[in-house]
Write a protein that holds these residues in place. Structure first.
Motif, PDB file in Angstrom:
ATOM      1  N   SER A 124      -9.556   8.227   8.474  1.00 14.63           N
ATOM      2  CA  SER A 124     -10.210   9.445   8.928  1.00 14.63           C
ATOM      3  C   SER A 124      -9.486   9.979  10.153  1.00 14.63           C
ATOM      4  N   SER A 125      -9.423  11.297  10.262  1.00 11.46           N
ATOM      5  CA  SER A 125      -8.773  11.943  11.403  1.00 11.46           C
ATOM      6  C   SER A 125      -9.706  13.001  11.956  1.00 11.46           C
ATOM      7  N   SER A 126      -9.628  13.186  13.259  1.00 18.01           N
ATOM      8  CA  SER A 126     -10.630  14.011  13.918  1.00 18.01           C
ATOM      9  C   SER A 126     -10.011  14.903  14.979  1.00 18.01           C
ATOM     10  N   TRP A 127     -10.794  15.866  15.413  1.00 14.13           N
ATOM     11  CA  TRP A 127     -10.392  16.711  16.530  1.00 14.13           C
ATOM     12  C   TRP A 127     -10.324  15.930  17.836  1.00 14.13           C
ATOM     13  N   ASP A 128     -10.819  14.693  17.859  1.00 18.48           N
ATOM     14  CA  ASP A 128     -10.672  13.882  19.063  1.00 18.48           C
ATOM     15  C   ASP A 128      -9.274  13.270  19.164  1.00 18.48           C
ATOM     16  N   GLY A 129      -8.429  13.499  18.152  1.00 18.88           N
ATOM     17  CA  GLY A 129      -7.056  13.019  18.170  1.00 18.88           C
ATOM     18  C   GLY A 129      -6.855  11.640  17.597  1.00 18.88           C
ATOM     19  N   ASP A 130      -7.925  10.953  17.208  1.00 22.87           N
ATOM     20  CA  ASP A 130      -7.822   9.596  16.675  1.00 22.87           C
ATOM     21  C   ASP A 130      -7.570   9.597  15.173  1.00 22.87           C
ATOM     22  N   ILE A 131      -6.662   8.720  14.749  1.00 22.26           N
ATOM     23  CA  ILE A 131      -6.481   8.385  13.336  1.00 22.26           C
ATOM     24  C   ILE A 131      -6.912   6.934  13.189  1.00 22.26           C
ATOM     25  N   VAL A 132      -7.969   6.677  12.428  1.00 17.28           N
ATOM     26  CA  VAL A 132      -8.475   5.310  12.306  1.00 17.28           C
ATOM     27  C   VAL A 132      -8.596   4.904  10.845  1.00 17.28           C
ATOM     28  N   ASN A 185     -20.318  16.625  12.314  1.00 19.31           N
ATOM     29  CA  ASN A 185     -21.025  15.700  13.204  1.00 19.31           C
ATOM     30  C   ASN A 185     -20.262  14.400  13.432  1.00 19.31           C
ATOM     31  N   SER A 186     -18.929  14.431  13.214  1.00 20.97           N
ATOM     32  CA  SER A 186     -18.016  13.354  13.597  1.00 20.97           C
ATOM     33  C   SER A 186     -18.021  12.157  12.647  1.00 20.97           C
ATOM     34  N   CYS A 187     -18.623  12.278  11.475  1.00 18.77           N
ATOM     35  CA  CYS A 187     -18.725  11.160  10.533  1.00 18.77           C
ATOM     36  C   CYS A 187     -17.945  11.448   9.245  1.00 18.77           C
ATOM     37  N   VAL A 188     -17.792  10.402   8.443  1.00 23.10           N
ATOM     38  CA  VAL A 188     -17.326  10.510   7.067  1.00 23.10           C
ATOM     39  C   VAL A 188     -18.478  10.110   6.166  1.00 23.10           C
ATOM     40  N   TYR A 189     -18.772  10.920   5.149  1.00 23.72           N
ATOM     41  CA  TYR A 189     -19.866  10.646   4.219  1.00 23.72           C
ATOM     42  C   TYR A 189     -19.297  10.305   2.844  1.00 23.72           C
ATOM     43  N   ILE A 190     -19.922   9.320   2.203  1.00 21.81           N
ATOM     44  CA  ILE A 190     -19.557   8.942   0.829  1.00 21.81           C
ATOM     45  C   ILE A 190     -20.806   9.071  -0.033  1.00 21.81           C
ATOM     46  N   TYR A 191     -20.704   9.846  -1.120  1.00 21.47           N
ATOM     47  CA  TYR A 191     -21.808  10.069  -2.051  1.00 21.47           C
ATOM     48  C   TYR A 191     -21.485   9.467  -3.411  1.00 21.47           C
ATOM     49  N   ASP A 192     -22.512   8.977  -4.084  1.00 22.81           N
ATOM     50  CA  ASP A 192     -22.370   8.576  -5.483  1.00 22.81           C
ATOM     51  C   ASP A 192     -22.339   9.828  -6.336  1.00 22.81           C
ATOM     52  N   LEU A 193     -21.312   9.973  -7.150  1.00 22.92           N
ATOM     53  CA  LEU A 193     -21.122  11.195  -7.936  1.00 22.92           C
ATOM     54  C   LEU A 193     -22.291  11.481  -8.856  1.00 22.92           C
ATOM     55  N   VAL A 194     -22.805  10.453  -9.536  1.00 21.02           N
ATOM     56  CA  VAL A 194     -23.824  10.657 -10.565  1.00 21.02           C
ATOM     57  C   VAL A 194     -25.223  10.725  -9.978  1.00 21.02           C
ATOM     58  N   SER A 195     -25.571   9.799  -9.086  1.00 23.04           N
ATOM     59  CA  SER A 195     -26.936   9.770  -8.553  1.00 23.04           C
ATOM     60  C   SER A 195     -27.136  10.720  -7.378  1.00 23.04           C
ATOM     61  N   GLY A 196     -26.046  11.067  -6.708  1.00 27.37           N
ATOM     62  CA  GLY A 196     -26.152  11.913  -5.522  1.00 27.37           C
ATOM     63  C   GLY A 196     -26.520  11.154  -4.268  1.00 27.37           C
ATOM     64  N   ALA A 197     -26.702   9.837  -4.367  1.00 23.50           N
ATOM     65  CA  ALA A 197     -27.088   9.037  -3.201  1.00 23.50           C
ATOM     66  C   ALA A 197     -25.982   9.023  -2.159  1.00 23.50           C
ATOM     67  N   LEU A 221     -19.615   6.684   7.789  1.00 24.84           N
ATOM     68  CA  LEU A 221     -18.681   6.031   8.698  1.00 24.84           C
ATOM     69  C   LEU A 221     -18.734   6.733  10.049  1.00 24.84           C
ATOM     70  N   LYS A 222     -19.131   5.987  11.081  1.00 25.44           N
ATOM     71  CA  LYS A 222     -19.335   6.565  12.404  1.00 25.44           C
ATOM     72  C   LYS A 222     -18.360   5.967  13.408  1.00 25.44           C
ATOM     73  N   HIS A 223     -17.571   6.813  14.016  1.00 20.68           N
ATOM     74  CA  HIS A 223     -16.682   6.399  15.094  1.00 20.68           C
ATOM     75  C   HIS A 223     -16.281   7.579  15.969  1.00 20.68           C
ATOM     76  N   HIS A 224     -15.884   8.675  15.358  1.00 18.21           N
ATOM     77  CA  HIS A 224     -15.258   9.779  16.073  1.00 18.21           C
ATOM     78  C   HIS A 224     -16.242  10.492  16.997  1.00 18.21           C
ATOM     79  N   LYS A 225     -15.676  11.252  17.935  1.00 18.39           N
ATOM     80  CA  LYS A 225     -16.465  11.995  18.916  1.00 18.39           C
ATOM     81  C   LYS A 225     -16.385  13.498  18.685  1.00 18.39           C
TER      82      LYS A 225
END
Length: 492
Positions: A459-467, A421-433, A438-442
């Motif tokens: 982050s790199s995406s199929w939209d060709g962007d490296i940000v 879905n074009s995002c990067v997700y960061i989770y807390d290892l222990v709590s799972g939160a 991170l939202k930018h890509h298409k």
């Protein structure tokens, strides 16, 4: 740009951060979320996670007990950096300095969520993007045959622009040697190419005449496999003498670079081997993940019984797209087409697979073009051996990757992943939160990479962007990114 890896830099950085002292859910740029919804929880809530890795993570990323007592944070939030600095000045810990865990606690509070800043844009899909081990180089591989190596310390200048040889479909994986002088890259072919990237002292844009040596994995075994399979995953060993690969012919290969020939071929799975990696620096253990839903552990010291793994780890309902080792020969994570990341302890592995996917899969689904079926979201694996499960991101269309956050700056406190879905997700290892999105890509984000020392993530995406995403940022405003500008660049 950052110029030092020394822990003394924490003082200056800590002071700058202490003046900002923002709450994590008010960061600019990426969306930061505390807590986790029911749909993002594992079958067993991670708040109840009582495992050795929870304690190890706390020891590597938590402040000293005396500093915690003198500078308690609000429930669910880290200890204040200002109070920690004051406590250190008063020597409450009795050591007169911050420990590695104290520094990790300070740095890990400030997630790389500001931005994004545009690093590069291409007119083809980005499949691979990774920092080198020391963070001085960044490698990005694209479907259109380009592999770009950027010099991070020189303003992201393209140090080398490699044109892939004998490319089939796309660059599926790349790996830098430990000395950062050689790069291997793979595509849907049994030939893995190796390039000397240390030979270019100046910017190299064409490399038309440069020789790309071919490592022929099809020569392993007794049968002539020809060009009947491709390589999905390739990794250097820690000593740089070997390369391990996972292939579409259900096998694992190890290539001996000194002997210039394959030294091992294992018929490892009953479907594509999408991901392989060495478990630790010893090189004895190999982890593999396949479309047959199994993670397997292979001990090269005891491969007497042909193709028999040291153990099998069950729990994913669908195929596995990527594995990342914690580096301790014990824990690893895997991304799965069942829309989850799982955490594994190999001491819990089974001697053999005792449950087949057909036993619980009552639906038809193809992740290459279909959405994940709603009935599958309620299915539970009857023999799940995983330690924890993390949900929220989506794994569709491509082999999306996940990683532990860096040990140096975060104590591997987080897990992060790309998403369809074009995002990067960061989770807390222990709590799972789910602590940040991170939202930018298409388009789908197949790969992303956290700098080994600084709060910086690309982050790199199929939209060709490296940000680039940072905290607190490099001072300048993020470069505006628009598709009109991308199209104009390639039309002119």
């Amino acid at each position: 740009m950052y110029v030092t890896h020394n822990r003394a830099a924490i003082d200056e950085m800590g002071y700058a951060m202490s003046r900002m002292e923002i709450e994590p859910d008010h960061c600019d740029g990426g969306e930061v979320v505390h807590g986790v919804s029911d749909s993002q929880r594992s079958n067993k809530p991670l708040n109840d996670l009582d495992n050795e890795i929870a304690q190890l993570t706390k020891l590597k990323s938590g402040p000293h007990q005396m500093l915690s007592q003198i500078a308690p944070g609000r429930r669910g939030l880290p200890v204040s950096t200002v109070k920690m600095l004051a406590g250190r000045e008063c020597n409450f810990s009795g050591r007169g300095r911050f420990s590695s865990a104290d520094c990790c606690h300070v740095l890990s509070r400030y997630l790389p969520v500001n931005g994004p800043w545009l690093i590069d844009e291409m007119n083809s899909r980005a499949y691979v993007s990774q920092f080198s081990a020391d963070g001085s180089l960044f490698v990005a591989g694209f479907q259109g045959s380009h592999i770009r190596i950027y010099d991070v310390d020189k303003g992201w200048k393209v140090q080398k622009n490699i044109l892939a040889k004998s490319l089939r479909w796309t660059i599926t994986d790349t790996s830098l040697s430990p000395d950062q002088r050689h790069l291997v890259y793979a595509s849907m072919s049994p030939i893995v190419h190796i390039v000397n990237v240390g030979s270019a002292e100046t910017e190299s844009l064409a490399n038309v005449t440069e020789i790309h040596d071919g490592l022929d994995f099809s020569s392993a075994g007794d049968e002539d496999r020809g060009y009947s399979f491709g390589i999905f995953s390739v990794k250097f060993s820690t000593d740089g003498r070997e390369v391990v690969a996972g292939s579409s012919d259900d096998s694992i290969y190890v290539y001996d670079l000194e002997a210039n020939k394959p030294s091992l071929q294992i018929s490892a799975h009953s479907s594509d081997v999408n991901t392989v990696c060495f478990a630790d620096e010893s090189g004895h253990l190999i982890y593999s993940g396949s479309d047959d839903t199994y993670c397997k552990v292979w001990d090269r010291r005891c491969l007497n019984a042909r193709d028999k793994p040291a153990g099998v780890l069950m729990g994913h309902l669908e195929g596995i797209t990527f594995i990342d080792s914690r580096g301790d020969g014990r824990y690893f994570i895997s991304n799965g087409k069942d829309q989850s990341i799982k955490l594994w302890d190999i001491r819990k592995m089974s001697s053999e697979a005792t449950c087949n996917r057909e036993d619980f899969r009552k639906y038809e689904w193809d992740y290459r073009w279909m959405d994940y079926p709603p009935p599958a979201k309620d299915v539970k694996h009857p023999r799940d051996l995983s330690v924890a499960t993390y949900r929220g991101h989506s794994v569709l269309r491509t082999l999306i990757r996940c990683y532990f956050s860096p040990e140096y700056s975060t104590g591997q406190k987080y897990i992060y992943t790309g998403s369809h879905n074009s995002c990067v997700y960061i989770y807390d290892l222990v709590s799972g939160a789910q602590v940040a999105t991170l939202k930018h890509h298409k388009s789908p984000v197949r790969d992303c990479s956290w700098h080994p020392y600084y709060p910086m993530l690309l982050s790199s995406s199929w939209d060709g962007d490296i940000v680039k995403w940072e905290f607190p940022g490099s001072g300048e405003a993020p470069t505006p990114v628009t598709k009109k500008r991308v199209r104009r660049r390639y039309i002119n």
